[in-house]
Design a protein around this motif. Structure first.
Motif, short mmCIF file in Angstrom:
data_model
loop_
_atom_site.label_atom_id
_atom_site.label_comp_id
_atom_site.label_asym_id
_atom_site.label_seq_id
_atom_site.Cartn_x
_atom_site.Cartn_y
_atom_site.Cartn_z
N GLY A 136 -7.34 1.69 -0.22
CA GLY A 136 -6.10 1.13 -0.74
C GLY A 136 -4.81 1.79 -0.30
O GLY A 136 -3.74 1.43 -0.77
N PHE A 137 -4.88 2.76 0.62
CA PHE A 137 -3.68 3.43 1.11
C PHE A 137 -3.37 2.99 2.54
O PHE A 137 -4.20 2.38 3.21
CB PHE A 137 -3.87 4.94 1.10
CG PHE A 137 -4.11 5.54 -0.26
CD1 PHE A 137 -3.05 5.75 -1.14
CD2 PHE A 137 -5.39 5.90 -0.66
CE1 PHE A 137 -3.27 6.31 -2.39
CE2 PHE A 137 -5.61 6.46 -1.91
CZ PHE A 137 -4.55 6.67 -2.77
N ALA A 138 -2.20 3.35 3.02
CA ALA A 138 -1.85 3.26 4.43
C ALA A 138 -1.54 4.67 4.90
O ALA A 138 -0.96 5.47 4.15
CB ALA A 138 -0.63 2.36 4.63
N ARG A 150 0.83 -1.20 0.00
CA ARG A 150 0.00 0.00 0.00
C ARG A 150 0.87 1.26 0.00
O ARG A 150 1.89 1.31 0.68
CB ARG A 150 -0.90 0.02 1.23
CG ARG A 150 -1.97 -1.06 1.20
CD ARG A 150 -2.92 -0.89 2.36
NE ARG A 150 -4.08 -1.76 2.22
CZ ARG A 150 -5.29 -1.45 2.65
NH1 ARG A 150 -5.50 -0.30 3.26
NH2 ARG A 150 -6.29 -2.28 2.49
N LYS A 178 1.99 4.74 1.19
CA LYS A 178 1.91 5.34 2.52
C LYS A 178 1.67 6.84 2.40
O LYS A 178 2.40 7.54 1.68
CB LYS A 178 3.19 5.07 3.31
CG LYS A 178 3.11 5.48 4.78
CD LYS A 178 4.41 5.19 5.51
CE LYS A 178 4.67 3.70 5.58
NZ LYS A 178 5.89 3.43 6.39
N ALA A 221 -7.42 4.08 4.19
CA ALA A 221 -7.20 2.65 4.31
C ALA A 221 -8.28 1.87 3.58
O ALA A 221 -8.01 0.82 2.97
CB ALA A 221 -7.17 2.25 5.79
#
Length: 235
Positions: free
Chosen positions: A26-28, A2, A4, A23
């Protein structure tokens, strides 16, 4: 793996909510609440993007953090999205400016439906393929209405309120600031915007001010000094 994202917002609860939105799509996310923590995070880790409160408190100004992120780090952050800081659904409708050096902006009440797509677009992905839009709306729904309005009402008697309002004014009208050579000229070019900002201040903070006290004007002049404009007279 993912991508950041560093989320830098004064309100921890809102920053964490933004992190949950990202989140779900698809991200952190890593969340910080002031400029010192943001700088420490940027120097200690690598991020694909920075989501930055335009009036983040701390020792560095917004444009200084963006300068650090995009040009001074060993591994620069390729995308910066500003978050407008004052909640109002009838906000300014003019096009945003690139004054701060960011790549895009999102209003605080449009985080759920706009921020992930803007990040995917800036990072070369396909916003149409992103999941989780419904989840994003649900996560932010209670924060972006009564919660934000209540926060600004509590701040109504503080200098911080005027700083928040002016930071947003510069975000939306900064192209005219760039045309000014002095603080006095900037005030002249943005006279109508400053009066609207004063009206907003009075709506949130109805307590009468002492004669001659102008917190919006003072906050605006402070920001103009930050952008290295001389006090002088209009040209």
């Amino acid at each position: 793996m993912r991508l950041k994202i560093l989320v830098a917002h004064e309100r921890l609860a809102l920053g964490q909510a933004i992190g949950r939105v990202l989140a779900a799509q698809g991200f952190a996310a890593v969340t910080v609440t002031d400029t010192a923590a943001a700088e420490q995070a940027m120097r200690g880790d690598m991020f694909a993007a920075l989501v930055l409160d335009v009036a983040l408190p701390g020792g560095k100004a917004c444009h200084e953090l963006i300068q650090l992120a995009k040009f001074e780090l060993p591994a620069p952050i390729p995308a910066v999205v500003l978050v407008a800081s004052v909640f109002r659904k009838t906000s300014y409708k003019r096009r945003p400016t690139q004054l701060y050096g960011a790549d895009d902006y999102v209003e605080i009440h449009r985080l759920g439906d706009q921020l992930p797509g803007k990040l995917w677009h800036l990072l070369g992905g396909d916003p149409a393929a992103m999941p989780g839009l419904v989840e994003a709306e649900a996560v932010l729904s209670t924060i972006q209405d009564e919660g934000d309005q209540r926060l600004f009402e509590q701040r109504g008697r503080t200098l911080r309120l005027s700083e928040l309002i002016v930071a947003d004014l510069i975000l939306y009208a900064g192209d005219r600031v760039l045309a000014a050579t002095t603080q006095a000229e900037a005030r002249e070019l943005l006279a109508g915007d400053l009066e609207s900002a004063r009206q907003l201040f009075r709506q949130i903070n109805p307590v009468p001010l002492a004669p001659g006290v102008d917190p919006i004007g003072a906050a605006f002049d402070d920001m103009m000094r930050m952008f290295n404009l001389d006090p002088g007279e209009p040209r």
